[in-house]
Motif scaffolding. Structure first.
Motif, PDB file in Angstrom:
ATOM      1  N   LYS A   6       2.245  15.958  31.885  1.00  0.00           N
ATOM      2  CA  LYS A   6       2.988  16.402  33.062  1.00  0.00           C
ATOM      3  C   LYS A   6       2.191  17.411  33.880  1.00  0.00           C
ATOM      4  O   LYS A   6       2.263  17.421  35.116  1.00  0.00           O
ATOM      5  CB  LYS A   6       4.327  17.012  32.627  1.00  0.00           C
ATOM      6  CG  LYS A   6       5.339  15.981  32.150  1.00  0.00           C
ATOM      7  CD  LYS A   6       6.737  16.562  32.039  1.00  0.00           C
ATOM      8  CE  LYS A   6       6.864  17.515  30.889  1.00  0.00           C
ATOM      9  NZ  LYS A   6       8.268  17.961  30.693  1.00  0.00           N
ATOM     10  N   GLU A   8      -0.206  15.665  36.391  1.00  0.00           N
ATOM     11  CA  GLU A   8       0.342  14.607  37.241  1.00  0.00           C
ATOM     12  C   GLU A   8      -0.303  14.640  38.625  1.00  0.00           C
ATOM     13  O   GLU A   8      -0.379  15.685  39.273  1.00  0.00           O
ATOM     14  CB  GLU A   8       1.859  14.780  37.387  1.00  0.00           C
ATOM     15  CG  GLU A   8       2.545  13.659  38.155  1.00  0.00           C
ATOM     16  CD  GLU A   8       2.406  12.310  37.467  1.00  0.00           C
ATOM     17  OE1 GLU A   8       2.200  11.323  38.196  1.00  0.00           O
ATOM     18  OE2 GLU A   8       2.485  12.254  36.224  1.00  0.00           O
ATOM     19  N   GLN A  57       4.007  17.339  27.565  1.00  0.00           N
ATOM     20  CA  GLN A  57       3.763  18.467  28.454  1.00  0.00           C
ATOM     21  C   GLN A  57       2.373  18.428  29.066  1.00  0.00           C
ATOM     22  O   GLN A  57       2.196  18.687  30.264  1.00  0.00           O
ATOM     23  CB  GLN A  57       3.967  19.784  27.697  1.00  0.00           C
ATOM     24  CG  GLN A  57       3.708  21.034  28.506  1.00  0.00           C
ATOM     25  CD  GLN A  57       4.648  21.205  29.680  1.00  0.00           C
ATOM     26  OE1 GLN A  57       5.725  20.611  29.705  1.00  0.00           O
ATOM     27  NE2 GLN A  57       4.259  22.020  30.639  1.00  0.00           N
TER      28      GLN A  57
END
Length: 242
Positions: free
Chosen positions: A47, A50, A44
């Motif tokens: 992400k 990103e 997580q």
């Protein structure tokens, strides 16, 4: 000898827009970035950031040896995690002692129930460590309900759903405002504790607070269904106000 700094960087509750300016600056300039994840998953924390990292960044994913496969009360659980954190800390120390700065990603705030704390405890006496605080998941969750969490002299209690049902109920009864975290498979136990404490009808369930999948509803409307790990239960205080 040139020694690098280990930065424990809080990423906030999940929305990249809630990353602090300081965290953003460290991330976009980082040469080495470490983050925790479950084996086979992107993670997580990774992400959330990103698109922010430079092209030549060196990533170090730290994969948990266990998550829910072993009971928390099993001595092997702590033993395996302790060895895992020691290995991760050794790797980060080697980078730092070699003159490299390292950014360690942390979901939420690094000093609030985060895995980074276990790294911090192992490296703080050996190399420079800086911690960047962040918006917590619980503050994103109560904001999502559209109501203040505390008024006046309200007492706020934060509970982990991993506690026993009896302990949860007792703590719930003695507080004005309430946050329950780490729910997931513990949801039925939490429901029972809320009913025993008389707070069930006032409880809100926020799933994926501040993330694209966010949902907000009264817990009583969920009809005993399962909930994801990234869920937080909120009970608002109703204390003194002008």
């Amino acid at each position: 000898m040139n020694v690098g700094t280990i930065h424990g960087v809080g990423l906030g509750s999940g929305d990249p827009d809630l990353i602090t300016v300081r965290a953003h600056r460290l991330l976009t300039n980082a040469r080495h970035v470490a983050y925790f994840r479950k084996a086979g998953r992107a993670g997580q924390a990774r992400k959330i950031i990103e698109g922010l990292l430079r092209a030549d960044v060196v990533e170090y994913p730290m994969e948990y040896p266990v998550t829910t496969e072993i009971a928390l009360t099993d001595p092997e659980y702590n033993q395996r995690l302790s060895g895992f954190y020691a290995d991760c800390a050794a790797h980060l120390l080697k980078l730092s002692q070699g003159g490299e700065d390292v950014v360690v990603l942390s979901e939420g705030d690094p000093f609030f129930y985060g895995s980074f704390m276990h790294i911090y405890a192992r490296v703080r006496d050996h190399v420079p460590v800086q911690v960047v605080p962040a918006v917590t998941g619980m503050s994103a969750a109560w904001t999502a309900t559209g109501e203040p969490i505390t008024w006046g002299d309200d007492i706020l209690t934060v509970l982990m759903a991993t506690l026993s049902e009896e302990e949860l109920a007792a703590r719930m009864k003695s507080t004005d405002a309430l946050v329950v975290m780490k729910i997931g498979r513990n949801i039925n136990k939490v429901r029972a504790a809320l009913k025993a404490s008389g707070k069930y009808d006032d409880a809100w369930l926020v799933e994926y607070a501040s993330m694209p999948e966010q949902t907000v509803q009264k817990l009583s409307a969920t009809q005993d269904r399962a909930v994801p790990y990234f869920s937080i239960i909120i009970v608002h205080g109703q204390g003194r106000r002008p």
